[in-house]
Design an enzyme around this catalytic site. Structure first.
Site, PDB file in Angstrom:
ATOM      1  N   HIS A   1       7.839  51.210 -18.863  1.00  0.00           N
ATOM      2  CA  HIS A   1       6.808  51.216 -17.826  1.00  0.00           C
ATOM      3  C   HIS A   1       5.444  51.045 -18.501  1.00  0.00           C
ATOM      4  O   HIS A   1       4.873  52.002 -19.005  1.00  0.00           O
ATOM      5  CB  HIS A   1       6.872  52.510 -17.033  1.00  0.00           C
ATOM      6  CG  HIS A   1       5.757  52.658 -16.049  1.00  0.00           C
ATOM      7  ND1 HIS A   1       5.733  51.981 -14.859  1.00  0.00           N
ATOM      8  CD2 HIS A   1       4.613  53.390 -16.085  1.00  0.00           C
ATOM      9  CE1 HIS A   1       4.629  52.291 -14.208  1.00  0.00           C
ATOM     10  NE2 HIS A   1       3.929  53.144 -14.941  1.00  0.00           N
TER      11      HIS A   1
ATOM     12  N   ASP B   1       6.077  54.759 -10.512  1.00  0.00           N
ATOM     13  CA  ASP B   1       4.943  55.609 -10.860  1.00  0.00           C
ATOM     14  C   ASP B   1       3.776  55.523  -9.885  1.00  0.00           C
ATOM     15  O   ASP B   1       2.747  56.132 -10.121  1.00  0.00           O
ATOM     16  CB  ASP B   1       4.453  55.243 -12.275  1.00  0.00           C
ATOM     17  CG  ASP B   1       3.472  56.255 -12.831  1.00  0.00           C
ATOM     18  OD1 ASP B   1       3.616  57.454 -12.539  1.00  0.00           O
ATOM     19  OD2 ASP B   1       2.558  55.851 -13.553  1.00  0.00           O
TER      20      ASP B   1
ATOM     21  N   HIS C   1      -1.608  50.480 -10.048  1.00  0.00           N
ATOM     22  CA  HIS C   1      -1.710  51.872  -9.607  1.00  0.00           C
ATOM     23  C   HIS C   1      -2.536  52.783 -10.513  1.00  0.00           C
ATOM     24  O   HIS C   1      -2.561  54.002 -10.273  1.00  0.00           O
ATOM     25  CB  HIS C   1      -0.313  52.461  -9.383  1.00  0.00           C
ATOM     26  CG  HIS C   1       0.527  52.581 -10.617  1.00  0.00           C
ATOM     27  ND1 HIS C   1       1.600  51.778 -10.859  1.00  0.00           N
ATOM     28  CD2 HIS C   1       0.463  53.419 -11.666  1.00  0.00           C
ATOM     29  CE1 HIS C   1       2.163  52.108 -12.003  1.00  0.00           C
ATOM     30  NE2 HIS C   1       1.482  53.111 -12.518  1.00  0.00           N
TER      31      HIS C   1
END
Length: 1010
Positions: free
Chosen positions: A264, A376, A582
């Site tokens: 990620h 996430d 994000h």
């Protein structure tokens, strides 16, 4: 027995630390080093290799913050190294790593002299196999070392200067560690992995289970059989002592875990976008190297943007990725341009995340992702199930909801039902991390935490270092192999996300249902932090709407004489989508990231204003008549929706009169009374005669709160902020300026040390009062809210979200409701009782709260709506939000949902008056205003066909007809990728479509031009 076990565990810990770990590399020889420091920003590899490299001392300090040092490593492998059984030669590179987890400090990537990438080096991945260096015994390669500072600082949340190059300083951050040729003993390494698996498993097994004691005794035998003075020579005997306990098969009922490699990589966060590009190259090169060693290894890569960067900046690596995609090892997932926030992006932006992401994966790899992958992001909009399905996908994965402060999600595998009734197969990995290392503790937690035992039997585990990148390691693959079928552990197998979801659907066919948003009970401050980034996003979304509409209109109306700027619009859309990542749009990144974002938004605005001007000129033709370009989906000032026409003049004047030290503004539609301190004491719409402001209370009330969250400064607003508040009830000046239709009440006051100027206006014929607030924000750790106490008994609020709205209770009957003390709304929020409501719209604000109270005076209910304007967190950007900000808010009394929708568009699409020769008819007309056109554009395939996207906006079943006002050959229902689909409630005809849509239904139609 307990003391005996403890003694063995202590002995084991020391034996591993001092004997086994130290014996993995049997001998080492330092390499010769030279170096060159890049003067500022990174340069391409071949350019760096042409520089003048100077001798470099081992162990020397290096690395100003965000700087790059190039190292050249040279030497010869000593004769006889790597020739003994189970030995191999590697180069180990320790750049001076200061923390164990990769991605949050210095990082490096190894390059061959021909400019091709070898692999990366990081704290737990420091090795480079000799065979990757071109063969032979000579060693000569380069390492591009990035001196990324440790912004996290152990997660103390202390203000740091490192997030801004201008304040980061020049002091060296690191000291070079061991950089050497090393002979590795494979048997010792394998023994090390055996021990890690068994000790991890033993630690989580209940004390009373025999299995725990069997493992403990096997580890004792291993130590007894080995010679601590000759670990390489006795490692095989140690492995033999552990073989029996490692070969015991798992229970038949053991939970099944599909482990998929992952990394990620935040597209920006505690590092700028430019560093993310290098993080991707480092991580993906590691992944490719592992795949070459292990054909069974599968890696899931979720962001099209990151692969687009690799294609642009590292084409050789991209070609290797293509090969692994074809082999089924490197697997694109998610189908989005980035792992975006889902609370704040507008509906069309969320659609474009999938259009651009899936489109890229299809074009480059021939792969269609069928899962949305957002582990996430900070909560999940209730509109997302429909958007995912409209993009042709069928599954959804997240992990972040495990961070909830108050409530625990009741299921890990379930159907998620969105605002329109669409259901989406959703999985929430019970391992509670997207950065698993496949430790025994993590695997046991996944099995025990799984909430659907007895109905489902499997879950997904994304493994690999993430956030700052790094990805899976050979140690993790070794752990997976040992846990494939091991007593006391769930069964682990390497696989793709698609393989998991396909099997899980069969494994768990009758699913429970979660209805509505997946609200994250944490990180509520992300609706407000970094207000300029949020304003840039909102403005960019609406400029893109205008640009595409007018470019499509000009292209059609001029018969193609105006060239639709498809490539430039795609470039601008992708830049906006990137900044919806994000940790960018939520305001949780370092200063550098937000400086880049604001600069990008300025460039986006300039480019789109130019495009809009050129398209309008082409559509209107030459002339000097003034025309209103109405890009809104509703008629405005006498101009139809989506058209250009001459606006009508309002004959009802605006009366502005002094009253009791304040002023009254009245345009015959509504009447507003402002007191001597500029507070709104009355707001009445003449049609109903109803007062909107609660008796004895006020609107336009600014309140300043202490804002000191327990942790995660830029992310969090904690509920106790409400206990410390200063109501800003005193004004320094209140005056009336202008006259007639231009009259405005100007209010000046202080919010702490911050100057606030408000301009309160009522336009002729307007059903809403406009409040423009300018703040020169100088506060730290404060929260500024703007509130309106309304005489409405509302048991719920309605907040705009993508392609519709979501209702939330205003009461706090349960812990789920209490946790939603800060909520997200897009362009409007609405509160109502039967027969009467009030809509409050905004041009750039997302954070809101709604509370209710019973008045002592008359027993009535006051519903207070507040907008969160500004915060001042100290981490990760200690200067966050300081400076001048402008906010626009409107209040519309006597409004229903339909009026709220209209008001939201009106506020965010300000009047645009241009000069030209003749009015322009809209490309599309809709007979029912409940059916809202969200986008008009030309088709992605360059055919010249026109795409129109619309949705049912009121939350009810709505019928109407959409007509194309240009020669049409065929109308087709399509998905977000503009492929034909069956759309319920859509009857496509020769030049339009008859629609009967369910609440909030989203429809995309393709009009093929005749």
């Amino acid at each position: 027995m307990h003391d005996d076990r403890r003694i063995t565990e202590v002995r084991l810990h020391r034996f591993v630390r001092e004997r086994i770990d130290a014996a993995v590399y049997t001998r080492t020889l330092p390499l010769a080093l030279t170096s060159w420091d890049a003067p500022d920003e990174p340069v391409p590899a071949l350019e760096a290799m042409r520089q003048d490299f100077q001798p470099q001392e081992h162990g020397a300090p290096w690395g100003r913050p965000w700087g790059t040092k190039w190292l050249r490593l040279q030497g010869e492998v000593p004769e006889g190294w790597g020739t003994e059984p189970d030995t191999t030669v590697e180069v180990i590179v320790d750049l001076g790593f200061t923390v164990e987890i990769p991605g949050f400090q210095c990082e490096g990537i190894a390059w061959r002299p021909d400019g091709s990438i070898i692999k990366a080096v990081s704290p737990r991945n420091q090795y480079i196999p000799l065979k990757l260096l071109g063969g032979g015994m000579a060693i000569d390669f380069y390492v591009e070392a990035a001196a990324n500072p440790d912004v996290a600082q152990g997660w103390t949340f202390a203000p740091t200067p490192y997030g801004d190059k201008s304040t980061a300083g020049t002091a060296p951050q690191y000291r070079l560690g061991s950089i050497a040729i090393a002979e590795m003993n494979r048997t010792v390494w394998e023994l090390q992995q055996d021990i890690r698996t068994l000790t991890g498993l033993m630690a989580v097994l209940p004390v009373e289970l025999p299995r725990r004691h069997e493992i403990l005794r096997a580890l004792e035998r291993m130590m007894d059989r080995m010679d601590p003075d000759d670990v390489p020579g006795t490692a095989a005997a140690g492995r033999e002592a552990l073989a029996e306990v490692l070969s015991r098969p798992a229970y038949a009922s053991a939970h099944q875990l599909v482990a998929t490699g992952h990394a990620h990589i935040d597209s920006a966060w505690l590092w700028p976008v430019r560093e993310t590009i290098r993080k991707c190259a480092r991580t993906f090169s590691n992944v490719i190297a592992l795949m070459d060693e292990d054909p069974g290894f599968v890696f899931s890569c979720s962001s099209a943007q990151q692969l687009a960067w690799i294609k642009e900046y590292y084409p050789e690596l991209f070609s290797r990725i293509r090969e692994k995609v074809r082999a089924g090892q490197f697997v694109p997932v998610g189908g989005m341009w980035v792992e975006s926030d889902t609370n704040m992006p507008g509906g069309e932006a969320m659609a474009r995340q999938f259009l651009e992401g899936k489109g890229f994966f299809l074009a480059e790899f021939g792969i269609e992702c069928r899962e949305a992958w957002l582990p996430d992001s900070f909560g999940y909009s209730a509109a997302l199930p429909q958007i995912v399905k409209a993009a042709g996908s069928r599954w959804f994965l997240t992990q972040k909801i495990s961070w909830n402060q108050t409530n625990r999600m009741p299921h890990h595998t379930f159907n998620w039902e969105g605002i329109d009734g669409t259901r989406l197969f959703t999985h929430f990995p019970p391992v509670d991390t997207y950065n698993s290392e496949l430790t025994g503790r993590e695997l046991a937690h996944a099995e025990r935490n799984y909430r659907d035992h007895g109905r489902g039997s499997m879950s997904l585990v994304p493994f690999g270092y993430g956030d700052g990148g790094g990805g899976p390691t050979r140690e993790m693959l070794a752990a997976a192999a040992r846990a494939a079928d091991l007593e006391g552990s769930p069964k682990v197998r390497i696989g793709s996300a698609e393989s998991f979801f396909s099997e899980a659907e069969d494994d768990y066919p009758v699913l429970p249902v979660w209805v509505g948003e997946m609200y994250l009970e944490l990180h509520r401050g992300t609706y407000t932090s970094q207000a300029k980034t949020k304003k840039g996003n909102r403005r960019s979304e609406h400029l893109l709407r205008e640009a595409e509409l007018w470019c499509a209109t000009a292209a059609v109306r001029t018969g193609g004489a105006f060239a639709y700027p498809a490539a430039e619009l795609k470039r601008l859309w992708r830049l906006v989508l990137l900044q919806q990542f994000h940790d960018i749009l939520p305001g949780s990144s370092i200063a550098w990231v937000h400086q880049d974002a604001e600069r990008n938004y300025g460039a986006i605005s300039d480019a789109l204003e130019l495009i809009i001007g050129e398209a309008a000129a082409a559509a209107l033709g030459s002339g000097e008549q003034a025309f209103l370009l109405n890009a809104a989906p509703h008629a405005r000032d006498g101009v139809p929706a989506l058209a250009a026409g001459q606006p009508e003049a309002f004959h009802q004047p605006v009366h502005a009169t002094a009253h009791d030290g304040g002023y009254i503004l009245d345009n015959g539609v509504i009447r507003a009374v402002l007191d001597a301190d500029g507070l709104l004491t009355s707001l009445l719409d003449h049609a109903s005669g109803r007062e909107a402001i609660a008796p004895g209370q006020r609107g336009n009330l600014l309140e300043l709160h202490r804002d000191t969250p327990n942790e995660w400064d830029a992310w969090d607003i904690d509920e106790f902020y409400r206990r410390n508040v200063t109501a800003l009830t005193s004004a320094d000046a209140v005056r009336l300026t202008g006259e007639g239709a231009d009259a405005a009440v100007v209010v000046e006051r202080l919010a702490g040390a911050s100057a606030v100027t408000q301009r309160i206006t009522l336009a002729a014929g307007s059903p809403s009062l406009t409040i423009s607030t300018s703040v020169d924000w100088k506060e730290r750790e404060k929260l500024l809210k703007l509130g309106f106490a309304l005489d409405v008994r509302a048991d719920r609020s309605a907040s705009e979200t993508q392609f519709g709205h979501v209702f939330r209770p205003t009461h706090t009957n349960t812990s789920w409701e209490s946790a939603k003390f800060e909520i997200c709304a897009h362009r409007w929020i609405h509160v109502a009782e039967p027969g009467y409501g009030v809509a409050i719209s905004n041009a750039s604000t997302y954070g809101h709260d709604v509370t209710r109270s019973i008045r002592d005076s008359d027993g009535g209910t006051t519903t207070t709506v507040r907008l969160s304007l500004l915060r001042a967190p100290k981490f990760p950007d200690p200067e966050a939000d300081r400076g001048v900000h402008e906010f626009t808010v409107t209040v519309r009394p006597g409004a229903g949902i339909a009026e709220a929708v209209e008001e939201g568009y009106r506020t965010n699409l300000p009047p645009r008056v241009v000069r030209g020769g003749s009015a322009v008819e809209p490309l599309f007309s809709v007979t029912n205003p409940a059916l809202v056109v969200e986008a008009v554009k030309l088709a992605e395939d360059g055919s010249g066909d026109v795409i129109v996207r619309l949705y049912e906006s009121l939350g009810q079943r709505s019928a109407g007809r959409l007509s194309g006002n240009f020669p049409v050959r065929r109308v087709t229902s399509v998905d977000l990728l503009e492929r034909p689909v069956e759309a319920p409630g859509v009857d496509a005809g020769a030049d339009g479509a008859t629609l009967l849509l369910r609440p909030f239904q989203l429809v995309t139609l393709r009009f093929s031009r005749a």
